[in-house]
Design a protein around this motif. Structure first.
Motif, PDB file in Angstrom:
ATOM      1  N   GLY A 126       0.799  -1.220   0.000  1.00 21.26           N
ATOM      2  CA  GLY A 126       0.000   0.000   0.000  1.00 21.26           C
ATOM      3  C   GLY A 126       0.825   1.260   0.000  1.00 21.26           C
ATOM      4  N   LYS A 127       2.155   1.140  -0.017  1.00 28.58           N
ATOM      5  CA  LYS A 127       3.024   2.313  -0.015  1.00 28.58           C
ATOM      6  C   LYS A 127       3.890   2.316  -1.264  1.00 28.58           C
ATOM      7  CE  LYS A 127       3.079   2.479   5.009  1.00 28.58           C
ATOM      8  NZ  LYS A 127       3.901   2.456   6.232  1.00 28.58           N
ATOM      9  N   ASP A 128       4.072   3.511  -1.829  1.00 28.46           N
ATOM     10  CA  ASP A 128       4.841   3.623  -3.069  1.00 28.46           C
ATOM     11  C   ASP A 128       6.309   3.263  -2.831  1.00 28.46           C
ATOM     12  OD1 ASP A 128       2.595   4.445  -4.409  1.00 28.46           O
ATOM     13  OD2 ASP A 128       2.979   6.579  -4.052  1.00 28.46           O
ATOM     14  N   GLY A 129       6.929   2.703  -3.852  1.00 31.28           N
ATOM     15  CA  GLY A 129       8.342   2.359  -3.791  1.00 31.28           C
ATOM     16  C   GLY A 129       8.714   1.413  -4.917  1.00 31.28           C
ATOM     17  N   SER A 130      10.005   1.405  -5.251  1.00 28.00           N
ATOM     18  CA  SER A 130      10.475   0.561  -6.356  1.00 28.00           C
ATOM     19  C   SER A 130      11.327  -0.606  -5.881  1.00 28.00           C
ATOM     20  CB  SER A 130      11.294   1.404  -7.346  1.00 28.00           C
ATOM     21  OG  SER A 130      12.413   1.982  -6.690  1.00 28.00           O
ATOM     22  N   GLY A 131      11.688  -0.644  -4.598  1.00 25.01           N
ATOM     23  CA  GLY A 131      12.545  -1.722  -4.115  1.00 25.01           C
ATOM     24  C   GLY A 131      13.984  -1.588  -4.557  1.00 25.01           C
ATOM     25  N   LEU A 132      14.425  -0.339  -4.782  1.00 27.76           N
ATOM     26  CA  LEU A 132      15.792  -0.122  -5.261  1.00 27.76           C
ATOM     27  C   LEU A 132      16.662   0.645  -4.276  1.00 27.76           C
ATOM     28  CD1 LEU A 132      15.028   0.798  -8.967  1.00 27.76           C
ATOM     29  CD2 LEU A 132      16.147  -1.260  -8.173  1.00 27.76           C
ATOM     30  N   GLY A 133      16.056   1.322  -3.296  1.00 23.49           N
ATOM     31  CA  GLY A 133      16.815   2.176  -2.393  1.00 23.49           C
ATOM     32  C   GLY A 133      17.897   1.426  -1.647  1.00 23.49           C
ATOM     33  N   LEU A 134      17.542   0.349  -0.941  1.00 24.23           N
ATOM     34  CA  LEU A 134      18.533  -0.413  -0.191  1.00 24.23           C
ATOM     35  C   LEU A 134      19.483  -1.173  -1.106  1.00 24.23           C
ATOM     36  CD1 LEU A 134      16.413  -1.781   2.802  1.00 24.23           C
ATOM     37  CD2 LEU A 134      18.140   0.026   2.840  1.00 24.23           C
ATOM     38  N   TYR A 135      18.983  -1.621  -2.272  1.00 26.02           N
ATOM     39  CA  TYR A 135      19.843  -2.316  -3.240  1.00 26.02           C
ATOM     40  C   TYR A 135      20.969  -1.391  -3.700  1.00 26.02           C
ATOM     41  CZ  TYR A 135      21.349  -3.969  -7.820  1.00 26.02           C
ATOM     42  OH  TYR A 135      22.111  -4.340  -8.890  1.00 26.02           O
ATOM     43  N   ILE A 136      20.617  -0.166  -4.067  1.00 22.12           N
ATOM     44  CA  ILE A 136      21.630   0.794  -4.532  1.00 22.12           C
ATOM     45  C   ILE A 136      22.549   1.185  -3.391  1.00 22.12           C
ATOM     46  CG2 ILE A 136      21.983   3.092  -5.495  1.00 22.12           C
ATOM     47  CD1 ILE A 136      19.332   2.787  -6.932  1.00 22.12           C
ATOM     48  N   SER A 137      21.980   1.362  -2.192  1.00 22.14           N
ATOM     49  CA  SER A 137      22.793   1.753  -1.037  1.00 22.14           C
ATOM     50  C   SER A 137      23.839   0.680  -0.728  1.00 22.14           C
ATOM     51  CB  SER A 137      21.887   1.989   0.171  1.00 22.14           C
ATOM     52  OG  SER A 137      20.984   3.057  -0.082  1.00 22.14           O
ATOM     53  N   LYS A 138      23.435  -0.585  -0.747  1.00 20.65           N
ATOM     54  CA  LYS A 138      24.386  -1.663  -0.488  1.00 20.65           C
ATOM     55  C   LYS A 138      25.463  -1.707  -1.576  1.00 20.65           C
ATOM     56  CE  LYS A 138      24.688  -6.609   0.466  1.00 20.65           C
ATOM     57  NZ  LYS A 138      23.956  -7.882   0.632  1.00 20.65           N
ATOM     58  N   TYR A 139      25.037  -1.488  -2.817  1.00 17.43           N
ATOM     59  CA  TYR A 139      25.993  -1.481  -3.927  1.00 17.43           C
ATOM     60  C   TYR A 139      27.042  -0.381  -3.708  1.00 17.43           C
ATOM     61  CZ  TYR A 139      27.774  -0.673  -8.647  1.00 17.43           C
ATOM     62  OH  TYR A 139      28.587  -0.479  -9.724  1.00 17.43           O
ATOM     63  N   PHE A 140      26.589   0.824  -3.337  1.00 22.77           N
ATOM     64  CA  PHE A 140      27.510   1.928  -3.110  1.00 22.77           C
ATOM     65  C   PHE A 140      28.468   1.625  -1.958  1.00 22.77           C
ATOM     66  CE2 PHE A 140      24.333   5.183  -4.993  1.00 22.77           C
ATOM     67  CZ  PHE A 140      24.842   4.951  -6.250  1.00 22.77           C
ATOM     68  N   MET A 141      27.944   1.068  -0.865  1.00 27.94           N
ATOM     69  CA  MET A 141      28.790   0.774   0.297  1.00 27.94           C
ATOM     70  C   MET A 141      29.871  -0.246  -0.050  1.00 27.94           C
ATOM     71  SD  MET A 141      27.849   2.766   2.676  1.00 27.94           S
ATOM     72  CE  MET A 141      28.830   2.038   3.982  1.00 27.94           C
ATOM     73  N   GLU A 142      29.522  -1.258  -0.800  1.00 26.56           N
ATOM     74  CA  GLU A 142      30.514  -2.273  -1.169  1.00 26.56           C
ATOM     75  C   GLU A 142      31.562  -1.692  -2.109  1.00 26.56           C
ATOM     76  OE1 GLU A 142      28.162  -5.431  -2.713  1.00 26.56           O
ATOM     77  OE2 GLU A 142      27.616  -6.213  -0.727  1.00 26.56           O
ATOM     78  N   LYS A 143      31.141  -0.784  -3.010  1.00 24.73           N
ATOM     79  CA  LYS A 143      32.103  -0.131  -3.897  1.00 24.73           C
ATOM     80  C   LYS A 143      33.068   0.767  -3.122  1.00 24.73           C
ATOM     81  CE  LYS A 143      31.317  -1.498  -8.090  1.00 24.73           C
ATOM     82  NZ  LYS A 143      32.383  -2.099  -8.900  1.00 24.73           N
ATOM     83  N   MET A 144      32.642   1.243  -1.941  1.00 24.51           N
ATOM     84  CA  MET A 144      33.502   2.079  -1.098  1.00 24.51           C
ATOM     85  C   MET A 144      34.279   1.227  -0.090  1.00 24.51           C
ATOM     86  SD  MET A 144      31.189   5.532  -0.505  1.00 24.51           S
ATOM     87  CE  MET A 144      29.686   4.697   0.001  1.00 24.51           C
ATOM     88  N   GLU A 145      34.345  -0.109  -0.343  1.00 27.01           N
ATOM     89  CA  GLU A 145      35.064  -1.053   0.523  1.00 27.01           C
ATOM     90  C   GLU A 145      34.435  -1.141   1.904  1.00 27.01           C
ATOM     91  OE1 GLU A 145      37.343  -2.926  -0.739  1.00 27.01           O
ATOM     92  OE2 GLU A 145      37.415  -1.854  -2.647  1.00 27.01           O
ATOM     93  N   GLY A 146      33.152  -0.820   2.007  1.00 23.65           N
ATOM     94  CA  GLY A 146      32.429  -0.938   3.262  1.00 23.65           C
ATOM     95  C   GLY A 146      31.346  -1.990   3.157  1.00 23.65           C
ATOM     96  N   SER A 147      30.312  -1.835   3.991  1.00 20.24           N
ATOM     97  CA  SER A 147      29.224  -2.806   3.968  1.00 20.24           C
ATOM     98  C   SER A 147      27.942  -2.176   4.476  1.00 20.24           C
ATOM     99  CB  SER A 147      29.573  -4.037   4.813  1.00 20.24           C
ATOM    100  OG  SER A 147      29.708  -3.675   6.174  1.00 20.24           O
ATOM    101  N   LEU A 148      26.828  -2.859   4.198  1.00 18.24           N
ATOM    102  CA  LEU A 148      25.503  -2.459   4.687  1.00 18.24           C
ATOM    103  C   LEU A 148      24.788  -3.718   5.161  1.00 18.24           C
ATOM    104  CD1 LEU A 148      22.978   0.008   3.097  1.00 18.24           C
ATOM    105  CD2 LEU A 148      22.246  -2.307   3.662  1.00 18.24           C
TER     106      LEU A 148
END
Length: 427
Positions: A387-409
């Motif tokens: 019932g709430k708008d969203g694409s299911g990409l926010g956390l996916y992209i965030s995790k991708y960015f963190m791993e590219k920065m040698e970190g983690s989520l």
């Protein structure tokens, strides 16, 4: 086929043909040798010694004469001969074109000398030589033809097939395999040009792909970044609707809110379509202080729901743009799905330390335990988001960015809410 090679090929065959014709013509003129003086001398000698000769009966003798012969008496009886197989009778000598001379003694004929004519043997030898010449000529023609065929195959056909295969590979998109360089064949002058063409096409395609990827990445970044101010507009419109003085003002605010929703939907569709085509988003880590990250948290908290955030002092390796996007995503998700106060804690991890840990949590009930590993997947959302708008990409992209920065989520439930733990490497 080069004209020069064709001319050489024709000259070789012409010379061989002329030599063979000359040899055959000269050989055809060679008749059996004639020995008239020697034959006359032998006839006289036989006449003088006839008494001794006639005493012989079919005896084979050794002669110093340059020709072979046989001696018979008037009755045709063989007296002597010098070689097997020669004519020993007048009739046989006649058929073989032998020389027949009468042997006289005291004016009367006492016998006959049959001088062997080697014409047939010579003719047979001549025929054998001619056959060998013809065979040699044909063998030479065959060898030259086979050699030229091999030459054409190695220097024309195979290089052409390689060029054809190279063109097919280039047309199929294979621009990495170089064309083998070989200047020895007839297409040698074009080989380097074709390979230069391949390299230029490869460079051009890479530039085009990079340009397209950059445009798509820019669209994806802008699409995602626009969602945050749109969410702020919607939040302010909600606050203004509570303080509206009359119906007209409320209708205007509702229209603003509706347009903001429309913009949000359009941006989500654009972001969704663009991200599917992108292989990766560029991340360039650099040294930034935790003070800058703290300011990013405050800027993202436009609804002022974060409770006194504090971060440990540290210098971390992160991409300013990407870490800002990560924080904005997490806080925006908490607004949307939890709508509670947000707590932010930090700590050092590892010896040195190695990482700065930032934990962002709410009290919105969290997500089912079995879904925790799924919410960071592409286009994945928890069951609590219905019932709430969203694409299911926010956390996916965030995790991708963190791993590219040698970190983690990491995502987990804590104290009746949903928590996200970020780890950034310390510089």
């Amino acid at each position: 086929m080069k004209i020069r090679n064709l001319i050489i090929y024709m000259i070789i065959f012409a010379v061989l043909g002329i030599l063979m014709c000359v040899y055959i013509a000269r050989g055809s003129k060679q008749d059996a040798p004639a020995y008239p003086t020697e034959i006359n001398r032998l006839v006289i000698s036989l006449g003088k010694n006839w008494d001794d000769v006639k005493s012989k009966k079919e005896q084979k003798i050794i002669s110093e004469e340059p020709f072979e012969y046989a001696v018979i008496d008037p009755e045709g009886n063989l007296l002597c001969y010098t070689k097997e197989g020669i004519a020993t009778s007048v009739s046989t000598a006649t058929t073989q074109f032998d020389v027949i001379r009468d042997i006289e003694q005291d004016g009367r004929i006492v016998g006959r000398l049959l001088v062997h004519n080697p014409y047939l043997e010579l003719q047979q030898k001549r025929d054998i030589r001619q056959a060998l010449m013809i065979g040699t000529l044909f063998l030479a023609m065959l060898l030259i033809t086979v050699g030229y065929f091999i030459y054409l195959r190695n220097r024309v056909v195979k290089p052409f097939d390689r060029l054809k295969g190279f063109a097919a590979r280039v047309a199929g998109g294979d621009l990495d395999t170089p064309l083998e360089m070989d200047r020895a064949h007839v297409f040698g002058a074009f080989t380097e040009s074709f390979d230069i063409m391949r390299e230029e096409l490869k460079i051009s395609r890479e530039r085009e792909a990079e340009a397209v990827r950059s445009r798509k990445e820019l669209v994806a970044e802008l699409s995602h970044d626009i969602k945050t101010p749109v969410a702020s507009i919607k939040a302010m419109a909600d606050v203004m609707s509570l303080t509206a003085k009359d119906d007209m003002e409320r209708e205007t605010i509702a229209a603003i809110n509706g347009k903001a929703d429309q913009i949000d939907h359009l941006i989500s569709n654009l972001f969704h379509a663009t991200l599917e085509e992108l292989e990766q988003l560029e991340v360039k880590p650099e040294e930034i202080s935790s003070t800058e990250i703290l300011q990013m948290i405050r800027d993202a908290d436009y609804r002022k729901m974060v409770l006194q955030p504090e971060l440990k002092d540290a210098v971390v390796l992160a991409d300013r743009l990407r870490i800002n996007q990560v924080i904005s995503n997490i806080i925006a998700n908490s607004y949307k799905y939890a709508n509670t106060q947000i707590r932010i804690n930090s700590a050092y991890e590892g010896s040195g330390p190695q990482y700065l840990m930032i934990e962002i949590s709410d009290r919105g009930g969290g997500v089912p335990e079995e879904e925790l590993e799924l919410v960071t997947g592409k286009f994945k959302r928890g069951s609590n988001t219905k019932g709430k708008d969203g694409s299911g990409l926010g956390l996916y992209i965030s995790k991708y960015f963190m791993e590219k920065m040698e970190g983690s989520l990491e995502c987990f439930n804590r104290d009746g809410g949903f928590a996200v733990r970020l780890k950034l490497p310390v510089a």
